[in-house]
Design an enzyme around this catalytic site. Structure first.
Site, PDB file in Angstrom:
ATOM      1  CG  ASP A 147     -73.083 -28.190  57.253  1.00  0.00           C
ATOM      2  OD1 ASP A 147     -72.998 -29.193  56.505  1.00  0.00           O
ATOM      3  OD2 ASP A 147     -73.412 -28.259  58.453  1.00  0.00           O
ATOM      4  CD  GLN A 150     -75.726 -35.571  60.898  1.00  0.00           C
ATOM      5  OE1 GLN A 150     -75.920 -36.551  60.184  1.00  0.00           O
ATOM      6  NE2 GLN A 150     -76.213 -34.377  60.609  1.00  0.00           N
ATOM      7  CE  LYS A 161     -79.235 -27.590  60.307  1.00  0.00           C
ATOM      8  NZ  LYS A 161     -78.968 -29.039  60.341  1.00  0.00           N
ATOM      9  CB  SER A 187     -70.127 -38.436  60.190  1.00  0.00           C
ATOM     10  OG  SER A 187     -71.401 -38.238  60.770  1.00  0.00           O
ATOM     11  N   GLY A 200     -81.251 -34.801  59.133  1.00  0.00           N
ATOM     12  CA  GLY A 200     -80.248 -35.860  59.274  1.00  0.00           C
ATOM     13  C   GLY A 200     -79.707 -35.923  60.693  1.00  0.00           C
ATOM     14  NE  ARG A 256     -76.139 -29.213  51.515  1.00  0.00           N
ATOM     15  CZ  ARG A 256     -76.230 -29.047  52.830  1.00  0.00           C
ATOM     16  NH1 ARG A 256     -75.123 -29.057  53.573  1.00  0.00           N
ATOM     17  NH2 ARG A 256     -77.400 -28.871  53.402  1.00  0.00           N
TER      18      ARG A 256
END
Ligand code: SPQ
Length: 430
Positions: free
Chosen positions: A316, A170, A23, A168, A95, A347
Protein backbone atom coordinates in the site's frame (compact mmCIF):
# COMPACT_ATOMS: atom_id res chain seq x y z
CA UNK A 1 -16.90 15.59 -6.01
CA UNK A 2 -14.92 17.59 -3.45
CA UNK A 3 -12.30 19.79 -5.09
CA UNK A 4 -9.40 21.10 -2.99
CA UNK A 5 -6.83 23.67 -4.00
CA UNK A 6 -3.52 22.48 -2.51
CA UNK A 7 -0.08 23.97 -2.34
CA UNK A 8 -0.88 27.01 -0.21
CA UNK A 9 2.13 26.39 2.05
CA UNK A 10 5.38 24.59 1.38
CA UNK A 11 6.73 24.85 4.93
CA UNK A 12 8.89 22.10 6.38
CA UNK A 13 7.22 19.41 8.49
CA UNK A 14 8.47 19.42 12.06
CA UNK A 15 7.47 18.16 15.49
CA UNK A 16 5.78 15.03 16.76
CA UNK A 17 2.65 13.27 15.61
CA UNK A 18 0.59 10.17 16.30
CA UNK A 19 -1.23 8.80 13.26
CA UNK A 20 -4.69 7.11 13.44
CA UNK A 21 -5.02 3.43 14.28
CA UNK A 22 -3.98 0.74 11.84
CA UNK A 23 -6.76 -0.02 9.34
CA UNK A 24 -6.01 -3.75 8.99
CA UNK A 25 -5.85 -4.23 12.76
CA UNK A 26 -8.99 -2.14 13.40
CA UNK A 27 -11.02 -4.29 10.97
CA UNK A 28 -9.76 -7.49 12.56
CA UNK A 29 -10.43 -6.23 16.11
CA UNK A 30 -14.10 -5.68 15.20
CA UNK A 31 -14.38 -9.06 13.46
CA UNK A 32 -12.79 -11.05 16.30
CA UNK A 33 -14.61 -8.97 18.93
CA UNK A 34 -17.89 -9.92 17.22
CA UNK A 35 -16.99 -13.62 17.03
CA UNK A 36 -15.82 -13.70 20.65
CA UNK A 37 -18.08 -14.15 23.67
CA UNK A 38 -18.19 -11.24 26.10
CA UNK A 39 -16.94 -7.68 25.95
CA UNK A 40 -14.16 -6.39 23.72
CA UNK A 41 -12.78 -2.88 24.14
CA UNK A 42 -10.79 -1.34 21.31
CA UNK A 43 -8.75 1.84 21.78
CA UNK A 44 -7.07 3.94 19.08
CA UNK A 45 -9.52 2.37 16.61
CA UNK A 46 -9.42 3.87 13.10
CA UNK A 47 -12.55 6.02 12.86
CA UNK A 48 -12.38 5.90 9.04
CA UNK A 49 -15.11 4.90 6.59
CA UNK A 50 -13.77 1.41 5.82
CA UNK A 51 -13.60 0.30 9.46
CA UNK A 52 -17.04 1.78 10.18
CA UNK A 53 -18.28 -0.46 7.35
CA UNK A 54 -17.03 -3.51 9.25
CA UNK A 55 -18.81 -2.32 12.41
CA UNK A 56 -22.09 -1.83 10.51
CA UNK A 57 -21.83 -5.31 8.99
CA UNK A 58 -21.67 -6.96 12.42
CA UNK A 59 -24.35 -4.68 13.84
CA UNK A 60 -26.54 -5.96 11.03
CA UNK A 61 -25.94 -9.47 12.42
CA UNK A 62 -27.09 -8.44 15.89
CA UNK A 63 -23.75 -7.64 17.55
CA UNK A 64 -23.92 -4.72 19.99
CA UNK A 65 -21.21 -2.25 19.00
CA UNK A 66 -20.80 1.23 20.45
CA UNK A 67 -18.28 3.46 18.75
CA UNK A 68 -17.26 6.98 19.68
CA UNK A 69 -14.32 8.31 17.71
CA UNK A 70 -11.39 5.97 18.42
CA UNK A 71 -13.03 3.97 21.21
CA UNK A 72 -15.16 0.90 20.45
CA UNK A 73 -16.97 -1.41 22.86
CA UNK A 74 -18.35 -4.68 21.46
CA UNK A 75 -20.70 -6.98 23.32
CA UNK A 76 -21.29 -10.29 21.64
CA UNK A 77 -22.80 -13.65 22.46
CA UNK A 78 -20.15 -15.23 20.24
CA UNK A 79 -20.47 -17.05 16.93
CA UNK A 80 -23.70 -18.80 17.90
CA UNK A 81 -25.32 -15.44 18.68
CA UNK A 82 -24.90 -13.98 15.17
CA UNK A 83 -28.20 -13.52 13.35
CA UNK A 84 -29.32 -13.43 9.73
CA UNK A 85 -29.21 -9.81 8.55
CA UNK A 86 -32.52 -8.32 7.53
CA UNK A 87 -31.15 -6.31 4.60
CA UNK A 88 -28.27 -6.69 2.11
CA UNK A 89 -25.03 -5.40 3.68
CA UNK A 90 -23.29 -2.41 2.07
CA UNK A 91 -19.51 -2.85 2.15
CA UNK A 92 -18.79 0.57 0.64
CA UNK A 93 -15.20 0.76 -0.59
CA UNK A 94 -13.68 -1.84 1.71
CA UNK A 95 -11.92 -4.81 0.11
CA UNK A 96 -10.74 -6.02 3.52
CA UNK A 97 -14.29 -6.17 4.88
CA UNK A 98 -15.47 -8.03 1.76
CA UNK A 99 -12.80 -10.76 1.71
CA UNK A 100 -12.68 -11.35 5.48
CA UNK A 101 -16.45 -11.24 5.93
CA UNK A 102 -16.98 -13.76 3.13
CA UNK A 103 -14.82 -16.18 5.13
CA UNK A 104 -16.99 -15.70 8.21
CA UNK A 105 -20.35 -15.82 6.42
CA UNK A 106 -19.46 -19.01 4.55
CA UNK A 107 -19.70 -20.93 7.84
CA UNK A 108 -22.67 -19.24 9.52
CA UNK A 109 -26.11 -20.86 9.40
CA UNK A 110 -27.93 -18.17 7.43
CA UNK A 111 -28.22 -16.21 4.21
CA UNK A 112 -26.49 -12.89 3.52
CA UNK A 113 -26.19 -10.59 0.52
CA UNK A 114 -23.21 -8.26 0.13
CA UNK A 115 -22.71 -5.30 -2.19
CA UNK A 116 -20.29 -2.40 -2.46
CA UNK A 117 -19.51 0.86 -4.23
CA UNK A 118 -18.45 1.10 -7.85
CA UNK A 119 -14.77 0.43 -7.12
CA UNK A 120 -15.40 -2.57 -4.84
CA UNK A 121 -17.88 -4.00 -7.36
CA UNK A 122 -15.09 -4.49 -9.90
CA UNK A 123 -12.50 -5.90 -7.47
CA UNK A 124 -11.94 -9.67 -7.75
CA UNK A 125 -13.66 -11.91 -5.22
CA UNK A 126 -12.87 -15.22 -6.94
CA UNK A 127 -9.58 -15.30 -5.03
CA UNK A 128 -11.54 -15.87 -1.81
CA UNK A 129 -14.58 -17.57 -3.38
CA UNK A 130 -12.49 -20.47 -4.71
CA UNK A 131 -10.96 -21.75 -1.43
CA UNK A 132 -14.29 -21.21 0.34
CA UNK A 133 -16.09 -23.32 -2.29
CA UNK A 134 -13.46 -26.01 -1.69
CA UNK A 135 -14.40 -25.91 2.01
CA UNK A 136 -18.06 -26.49 1.08
CA UNK A 137 -19.36 -22.92 0.94
CA UNK A 138 -22.41 -21.95 -1.08
CA UNK A 139 -21.67 -18.65 -2.82
CA UNK A 140 -23.35 -17.04 -5.79
CA UNK A 141 -23.21 -13.63 -7.37
CA UNK A 142 -22.23 -11.68 -10.41
CA UNK A 143 -20.15 -13.81 -12.77
CA UNK A 144 -20.69 -16.85 -10.48
CA UNK A 145 -19.57 -14.91 -7.44
CA UNK A 146 -16.35 -13.55 -8.96
CA UNK A 147 -17.64 -10.06 -8.17
CA UNK A 148 -20.09 -8.33 -5.85
CA UNK A 149 -23.03 -8.38 -5.37
CA UNK A 150 -22.61 -11.78 -3.77
CA UNK A 151 -25.05 -13.95 -1.83
CA UNK A 152 -23.82 -16.49 0.70
CA UNK A 153 -25.85 -19.31 2.21
CA UNK A 154 -23.79 -20.48 5.19
CA UNK A 155 -22.90 -24.17 5.31
CA UNK A 156 -21.12 -26.66 7.48
CA UNK A 157 -17.52 -26.28 6.24
CA UNK A 158 -14.58 -28.68 6.19
CA UNK A 159 -10.97 -27.61 6.72
CA UNK A 160 -8.55 -27.56 3.75
CA UNK A 161 -4.87 -27.04 3.01
CA UNK A 162 -4.69 -24.03 0.76
CA UNK A 163 -1.81 -22.66 -1.33
CA UNK A 164 -2.95 -19.12 -2.29
CA UNK A 165 -2.15 -18.35 -5.95
CA UNK A 166 -2.02 -14.61 -5.10
CA UNK A 167 -0.02 -12.92 -2.35
CA UNK A 168 -2.90 -11.62 -0.29
CA UNK A 169 -3.38 -11.22 3.46
CA UNK A 170 -7.10 -10.77 2.85
CA UNK A 171 -7.39 -14.18 1.20
CA UNK A 172 -5.26 -15.85 3.90
CA UNK A 173 -7.38 -14.18 6.59
CA UNK A 174 -10.72 -15.06 4.96
CA UNK A 175 -9.71 -18.73 4.74
CA UNK A 176 -8.44 -18.78 8.34
CA UNK A 177 -11.70 -17.22 9.57
CA UNK A 178 -13.70 -19.84 7.66
CA UNK A 179 -11.33 -22.44 9.14
CA UNK A 180 -12.27 -21.32 12.65
CA UNK A 181 -15.90 -22.19 11.94
CA UNK A 182 -15.14 -25.38 9.98
CA UNK A 183 -14.77 -29.00 11.02
CA UNK A 184 -11.17 -30.19 11.23
CA UNK A 185 -7.98 -28.34 10.49
CA UNK A 186 -7.29 -25.55 7.98
CA UNK A 187 -3.80 -24.61 6.78
CA UNK A 188 -2.73 -21.76 4.52
CA UNK A 189 0.73 -22.08 3.00
CA UNK A 190 2.03 -18.89 1.38
CA UNK A 191 4.99 -18.49 -0.96
CA UNK A 192 5.72 -15.08 0.56
CA UNK A 193 4.50 -14.13 4.01
CA UNK A 194 1.81 -11.44 3.95
CA UNK A 195 0.71 -9.28 6.90
CA UNK A 196 -0.04 -11.51 9.88
CA UNK A 197 -2.43 -9.41 12.00
CA UNK A 198 -5.15 -12.09 11.81
CA UNK A 199 -2.78 -14.65 13.28
CA UNK A 200 -1.67 -12.28 16.07
CA UNK A 201 -5.19 -11.24 16.92
CA UNK A 202 -6.55 -14.76 17.06
CA UNK A 203 -4.03 -15.46 19.83
CA UNK A 204 -5.03 -12.24 21.64
CA UNK A 205 -8.67 -13.51 21.73
CA UNK A 206 -7.60 -16.81 23.31
CA UNK A 207 -7.60 -18.81 20.07
CA UNK A 208 -4.99 -21.32 19.01
CA UNK A 209 -2.94 -21.04 15.86
CA UNK A 210 0.25 -22.76 14.73
CA UNK A 211 2.71 -20.79 12.61
CA UNK A 212 5.69 -22.58 11.07
CA UNK A 213 7.45 -20.36 8.55
CA UNK A 214 4.88 -19.50 5.88
CA UNK A 215 2.42 -22.19 7.00
CA UNK A 216 -0.43 -21.18 9.30
CA UNK A 217 -2.82 -23.76 10.79
CA UNK A 218 -6.04 -23.30 12.77
CA UNK A 219 -8.29 -25.91 14.32
CA UNK A 220 -12.00 -25.54 13.64
CA UNK A 221 -14.80 -24.90 16.13
CA UNK A 222 -12.72 -22.77 18.48
CA UNK A 223 -14.42 -20.44 20.88
CA UNK A 224 -12.97 -17.00 21.51
CA UNK A 225 -13.24 -14.66 24.49
CA UNK A 226 -13.60 -10.86 24.39
CA UNK A 227 -10.49 -8.86 25.26
CA UNK A 228 -8.87 -5.41 25.20
CA UNK A 229 -7.11 -4.31 22.04
CA UNK A 230 -5.00 -1.18 21.63
CA UNK A 231 -4.49 -0.49 17.95
CA UNK A 232 -1.03 0.82 16.93
CA UNK A 233 -0.69 3.78 14.57
CA UNK A 234 -1.00 2.79 10.92
CA UNK A 235 2.38 2.65 9.18
CA UNK A 236 0.53 2.98 5.85
CA UNK A 237 -0.79 6.38 7.03
CA UNK A 238 2.54 7.35 8.61
CA UNK A 239 4.15 6.68 5.21
CA UNK A 240 2.67 9.90 3.76
CA UNK A 241 4.34 12.09 6.39
CA UNK A 242 7.57 10.07 6.27
CA UNK A 243 7.79 10.78 2.55
CA UNK A 244 6.71 14.42 3.01
CA UNK A 245 9.53 14.94 5.53
CA UNK A 246 12.05 13.37 3.15
CA UNK A 247 10.89 15.63 0.32
CA UNK A 248 10.57 19.06 1.96
CA UNK A 249 13.90 20.69 2.94
CA UNK A 250 14.26 21.49 6.65
CA UNK A 251 11.78 18.81 7.76
CA UNK A 252 12.47 16.76 10.88
CA UNK A 253 9.70 14.85 12.59
CA UNK A 254 8.89 11.98 14.90
CA UNK A 255 5.91 9.68 14.42
CA UNK A 256 5.03 8.03 17.73
CA UNK A 257 3.46 4.63 18.46
CA UNK A 258 3.50 3.29 14.91
CA UNK A 259 2.91 -0.40 14.19
CA UNK A 260 6.27 -1.93 13.24
CA UNK A 261 5.11 -5.46 12.45
CA UNK A 262 7.88 -6.76 10.13
CA UNK A 263 5.25 -7.87 7.58
CA UNK A 264 4.43 -4.14 7.12
CA UNK A 265 7.79 -2.35 7.27
CA UNK A 266 9.07 -2.91 3.73
CA UNK A 267 8.95 0.84 3.04
CA UNK A 268 11.41 1.52 5.88
CA UNK A 269 13.85 -1.04 4.45
CA UNK A 270 13.64 0.49 0.97
CA UNK A 271 14.04 4.04 2.35
CA UNK A 272 17.22 2.99 4.16
CA UNK A 273 18.53 1.59 0.88
CA UNK A 274 17.70 4.95 -0.74
CA UNK A 275 19.86 6.64 1.96
CA UNK A 276 17.04 8.22 3.95
CA UNK A 277 17.98 9.68 7.32
CA UNK A 278 15.60 7.75 9.54
CA UNK A 279 15.75 5.96 12.86
CA UNK A 280 13.36 3.41 14.30
CA UNK A 281 12.96 2.63 18.00
CA UNK A 282 10.75 -0.21 19.18
CA UNK A 283 9.04 0.94 22.39
CA UNK A 284 6.64 -1.91 23.20
CA UNK A 285 4.94 -5.11 22.07
CA UNK A 286 1.20 -5.60 22.40
CA UNK A 287 -1.09 -8.37 21.17
CA UNK A 288 1.79 -9.84 19.17
CA UNK A 289 2.41 -6.51 17.41
CA UNK A 290 5.60 -4.49 17.66
CA UNK A 291 5.12 -0.72 18.20
CA UNK A 292 7.60 2.16 18.16
CA UNK A 293 8.69 5.60 17.04
CA UNK A 294 10.06 6.64 13.67
CA UNK A 295 12.29 9.73 13.38
CA UNK A 296 12.76 11.15 9.94
CA UNK A 297 14.75 14.04 8.43
CA UNK A 298 14.85 15.65 5.00
CA UNK A 299 17.36 13.64 2.91
CA UNK A 300 18.89 13.51 -0.53
CA UNK A 301 17.98 10.12 -1.91
CA UNK A 302 19.13 7.68 -4.56
CA UNK A 303 16.87 5.46 -6.68
CA UNK A 304 16.34 1.79 -5.85
CA UNK A 305 15.31 -1.52 -7.34
CA UNK A 306 12.16 -2.58 -5.47
CA UNK A 307 11.05 -6.18 -6.12
CA UNK A 308 10.51 -9.63 -4.65
CA UNK A 309 9.54 -10.44 -1.07
CA UNK A 310 9.57 -6.80 0.04
CA UNK A 311 6.56 -6.01 -2.19
CA UNK A 312 3.79 -7.57 -0.01
CA UNK A 313 5.46 -5.86 2.99
CA UNK A 314 4.85 -2.43 1.44
CA UNK A 315 2.10 -2.99 -1.13
CA UNK A 316 0.00 0.00 0.00
CA UNK A 317 3.06 2.28 0.22
CA UNK A 318 4.12 1.82 -3.41
CA UNK A 319 2.14 4.85 -4.67
CA UNK A 320 3.79 7.24 -2.19
CA UNK A 321 7.18 5.61 -2.83
CA UNK A 322 6.69 6.32 -6.54
CA UNK A 323 6.20 10.01 -5.76
CA UNK A 324 9.36 10.01 -3.62
CA UNK A 325 11.30 8.29 -6.39
CA UNK A 326 10.59 11.19 -8.78
CA UNK A 327 12.94 13.23 -6.55
CA UNK A 328 15.64 10.58 -5.96
CA UNK A 329 18.87 10.57 -7.99
CA UNK A 330 18.66 8.02 -10.82
CA UNK A 331 16.06 5.49 -11.77
CA UNK A 332 13.73 3.58 -9.44
CA UNK A 333 12.27 0.34 -10.77
CA UNK A 334 9.29 -1.33 -9.08
CA UNK A 335 8.63 -4.95 -10.13
CA UNK A 336 6.57 -7.95 -8.95
CA UNK A 337 3.73 -5.62 -7.96
CA UNK A 338 0.96 -6.67 -10.37
CA UNK A 339 -1.38 -6.89 -7.34
CA UNK A 340 -1.47 -3.07 -7.45
CA UNK A 341 -3.80 -3.41 -10.43
CA UNK A 342 -6.53 -4.93 -8.18
CA UNK A 343 -6.74 -2.24 -5.51
CA UNK A 344 -9.30 0.59 -5.13
CA UNK A 345 -8.06 1.65 -8.58
CA UNK A 346 -5.50 0.09 -10.89
CA UNK A 347 -2.71 1.68 -8.87
CA UNK A 348 -0.10 1.15 -11.59
CA UNK A 349 -2.13 2.98 -14.24
CA UNK A 350 -3.41 5.68 -11.89
CA UNK A 351 -0.09 6.48 -10.17
CA UNK A 352 1.65 6.76 -13.55
CA UNK A 353 -1.13 8.95 -14.91
CA UNK A 354 -1.17 11.28 -11.88
CA UNK A 355 2.59 11.67 -11.57
CA UNK A 356 2.96 12.34 -15.29
CA UNK A 357 0.12 14.89 -15.15
CA UNK A 358 2.07 16.69 -12.42
CA UNK A 359 5.22 16.72 -14.58
CA UNK A 360 6.91 13.42 -13.61
CA UNK A 361 8.56 10.91 -15.94
CA UNK A 362 7.05 7.57 -15.03
CA UNK A 363 6.45 4.55 -17.23
CA UNK A 364 4.01 1.74 -16.45
CA UNK A 365 5.13 -1.87 -16.83
CA UNK A 366 3.04 -5.03 -16.53
CA UNK A 367 3.94 -5.53 -12.89
CA UNK A 368 5.19 -2.16 -11.73
CA UNK A 369 6.71 1.08 -12.95
CA UNK A 370 9.94 2.82 -13.88
CA UNK A 371 10.42 6.26 -12.35
CA UNK A 372 13.00 8.74 -13.61
CA UNK A 373 14.47 10.84 -10.84
CA UNK A 374 15.28 13.80 -10.16
CA UNK A 375 12.38 15.27 -12.10
CA UNK A 376 11.00 18.60 -10.87
CA UNK A 377 7.20 18.50 -10.62
CA UNK A 378 5.16 21.36 -12.00
CA UNK A 379 1.54 20.92 -10.89
CA UNK A 380 -1.94 20.69 -12.39
CA UNK A 381 -5.26 19.03 -11.68
CA UNK A 382 -5.24 15.44 -10.40
CA UNK A 383 -8.10 13.14 -9.39
CA UNK A 384 -7.96 10.61 -6.55
CA UNK A 385 -10.53 8.63 -8.53
CA UNK A 386 -12.02 7.63 -5.17
CA UNK A 387 -8.75 6.02 -4.02
CA UNK A 388 -7.70 7.31 -0.58
CA UNK A 389 -4.03 6.50 -1.03
CA UNK A 390 -3.90 8.40 -4.33
CA UNK A 391 -5.66 11.39 -2.73
CA UNK A 392 -2.96 11.57 -0.05
CA UNK A 393 -0.19 11.03 -2.61
CA UNK A 394 -1.46 14.03 -4.60
CA UNK A 395 -1.65 16.15 -1.44
CA UNK A 396 1.98 15.33 -0.55
CA UNK A 397 3.06 15.94 -4.17
CA UNK A 398 1.65 19.46 -3.92
CA UNK A 399 4.29 20.23 -1.25
CA UNK A 400 7.03 20.02 -3.90
CA UNK A 401 5.18 21.15 -7.04
CA UNK A 402 6.22 24.51 -8.46
CA UNK A 403 2.68 25.49 -9.45
CA UNK A 404 -0.77 25.04 -8.02
CA UNK A 405 -2.23 21.54 -7.56
CA UNK A 406 -5.98 20.93 -7.60
CA UNK A 407 -7.10 17.66 -6.05
CA UNK A 408 -10.50 16.37 -7.10
CA UNK A 409 -12.38 13.68 -5.19
CA UNK A 410 -10.47 14.63 -2.05
CA UNK A 411 -13.22 13.08 0.10
CA UNK A 412 -11.80 9.60 -0.55
CA UNK A 413 -9.06 10.35 2.01
CA UNK A 414 -11.64 9.85 4.78
CA UNK A 415 -11.63 6.13 4.01
CA UNK A 416 -8.41 5.64 5.97
CA UNK A 417 -7.31 9.04 7.34
CA UNK A 418 -10.16 11.43 8.21
CA UNK A 419 -7.88 14.03 9.91
CA UNK A 420 -5.16 13.96 7.24
CA UNK A 421 -5.25 17.64 6.23
CA UNK A 422 -5.44 18.82 9.86
CA UNK A 423 -2.41 16.69 10.80
CA UNK A 424 -0.47 17.97 7.79
CA UNK A 425 -1.29 21.57 8.73
CA UNK A 426 -0.17 20.93 12.34
CA UNK A 427 3.19 19.53 11.21
CA UNK A 428 3.68 22.52 8.91
CA UNK A 429 2.82 25.09 11.58
CA UNK A 430 5.28 23.86 14.26
O1 SPQ B 1 -9.46 -2.88 2.17
P1 SPQ B 1 -8.73 -2.53 0.91
O2 SPQ B 1 -9.50 -1.54 0.13
O3 SPQ B 1 -8.35 -3.74 0.10
O4 SPQ B 1 -7.36 -1.83 1.40
C1 SPQ B 1 -6.02 -1.72 0.93
C2 SPQ B 1 -5.59 -0.21 1.16
O5 SPQ B 1 -4.88 0.39 0.38
O6 SPQ B 1 -5.96 0.28 2.24
C3 SPQ B 1 -5.78 -2.14 -0.51
F1 SPQ B 1 -6.42 -1.52 -1.38
O7 SPQ B 1 -5.14 -2.48 1.79
C4 SPQ B 1 -5.15 -3.90 1.86
C5 SPQ B 1 -3.78 -4.42 1.45
O8 SPQ B 1 -3.43 -4.01 0.16
C6 SPQ B 1 -5.47 -4.30 3.29
C7 SPQ B 1 -5.09 -5.70 3.61
C8 SPQ B 1 -5.57 -6.33 4.86
O9 SPQ B 1 -6.01 -5.60 5.78
O10 SPQ B 1 -5.51 -7.57 4.95
C9 SPQ B 1 -4.21 -6.44 2.81
C10 SPQ B 1 -3.72 -5.94 1.51
O11 SPQ B 1 -4.54 -6.46 0.48
P2 SPQ B 1 -4.30 -7.92 -0.15
O12 SPQ B 1 -5.18 -7.95 -1.37
O13 SPQ B 1 -2.85 -7.95 -0.50
O14 SPQ B 1 -4.68 -8.92 0.82
Amino acid sequence: MEKVQLNTTKSALTGEITVPGDKSISHRAVIFGSLAKGTTTITHFLDGEDCLTTIKAFQAMGVRVEQKEDKVVIQSDGIAGLKEPFMPIDLGNSGTTARLLLGVLAGLPFHTTLFGDQSLTIRPMDRIRDPLLEMGAQIDGRNNGSYLPIAVRGQSLTGITFYPPVKSAQVKSGVLLAGLLANGETSVIETTKTRDHTENMLTAFGGEIAVEGNKVTVQGKQSLTGTEIEVPGDISSAAFFIVAALLVPGSELTIKNVGLNPTRTGLLDVLQEMKADLSITETKRMGGESIGDIKIKYSELIGADVAGDVIPRMIDELPILALLATQAKGKTVIRDAEELRYKETDRIASVVNILNTLGGKVEATKDGMIIEGETPLSGGQADSDGDHRLGMMIAIASLICQDEVILTNADAIKISYPGFFEDLATLQSN
